[in-house]
Design a protein around this motif. Structure first.
Motif, short mmCIF file in Angstrom:
data_model
loop_
_atom_site.label_atom_id
_atom_site.label_comp_id
_atom_site.label_asym_id
_atom_site.label_seq_id
_atom_site.Cartn_x
_atom_site.Cartn_y
_atom_site.Cartn_z
N ASP A 43 0.85 -1.19 0.00
CA ASP A 43 0.00 0.00 0.00
C ASP A 43 0.88 1.23 0.00
OD1 ASP A 43 -2.02 -1.84 0.30
OD2 ASP A 43 -2.67 -1.13 2.25
N CYS A 45 0.86 5.70 -0.56
CA CYS A 45 0.11 6.94 -0.62
C CYS A 45 0.82 7.80 -1.66
CB CYS A 45 0.11 7.64 0.74
SG CYS A 45 -0.67 9.26 0.69
N ALA A 81 -1.77 -1.09 -4.00
CA ALA A 81 -2.85 -0.12 -3.81
C ALA A 81 -2.26 1.25 -3.51
CB ALA A 81 -3.77 -0.55 -2.67
N SER A 82 -2.99 2.27 -3.91
CA SER A 82 -2.64 3.64 -3.55
C SER A 82 -3.91 4.34 -3.09
CB SER A 82 -2.05 4.40 -4.73
OG SER A 82 -1.75 5.74 -4.37
N TYR A 83 -3.79 5.10 -2.03
CA TYR A 83 -4.93 5.87 -1.51
C TYR A 83 -4.41 6.90 -0.53
CZ TYR A 83 -4.25 2.46 2.20
OH TYR A 83 -3.67 1.66 3.16
N VAL A 90 -11.30 7.53 3.11
CA VAL A 90 -10.28 7.12 2.16
C VAL A 90 -10.66 7.73 0.82
CG1 VAL A 90 -9.29 5.15 0.93
CG2 VAL A 90 -9.79 4.96 3.37
N GLU A 93 -8.80 5.87 -3.91
CA GLU A 93 -8.34 4.48 -3.75
C GLU A 93 -8.28 3.80 -5.11
OE1 GLU A 93 -9.18 0.44 -1.21
OE2 GLU A 93 -10.79 1.90 -1.36
N LYS A 95 -6.59 0.03 -6.63
CA LYS A 95 -5.93 -1.22 -6.27
C LYS A 95 -5.91 -2.14 -7.49
CE LYS A 95 -6.00 -4.83 -2.74
NZ LYS A 95 -6.73 -5.31 -1.55
#
Length: 124
Positions: A43, A45, A81-83, A90, A93, A95
């Motif tokens: 994950d 950001c 994933a990026s969020y 959130v 998002e 993924k």
């Protein structure tokens, strides 16, 4: 949350992220349908990631690093994933996953474009 597995941490940290992006967590998990194998989830950001196509190049860099790592032969799937988190919400998002990691070379062949198409969208 820090990545505790040293080989996993080394592979993830070997991938340069764009400015302003950070790794938030990474985890390895087992699945009874794949005895002796693991799935890797990373994950990040990255405020610049808004669509699956934005995430594919970063995910591909992770897949290449993981394939070349000591974990490469024991991973059956990779998720990226990026969020961003804003309070309890959130946002942005995205993924994607490679559910058949062992079937893919992740070495630039047959082409970089083909590798980008390998990823399946989970969210986004």
């Amino acid at each position: 949350m820090p990545i505790t597995d040293p080989a996993f941490a080394a592979a993830v940290s070997a991938v340069p992220l764009p400015g302003g992006a950070t790794v938030t967590t990474g985890r390895l998990s087992k699945d009874s349908g794949h005895p002796g194998m693991q799935a890797a989830a990373i994950d990040i950001c990255d405020p610049s990631v808004k669509t699956p196509d934005d995430l594919r190049p970063i995910a591909t860099a992770y897949a290449k690093a993981l394939k070349a790592s000591p974990l490469g032969e024991e991973l059956f799937a990779v998720y990226v994933a990026s969020y961003q988190v804003a309070g309890k919400d959130v946002k942005n998002e995205v993924k994607i996953k490679d559910p058949d990691f062992q079937l893919h070379l992740w070495n630039g062949k047959p082409s970089a474009a083909a590798e980008l198409k390998t990823w399946e969208v989970v969210v986004g």
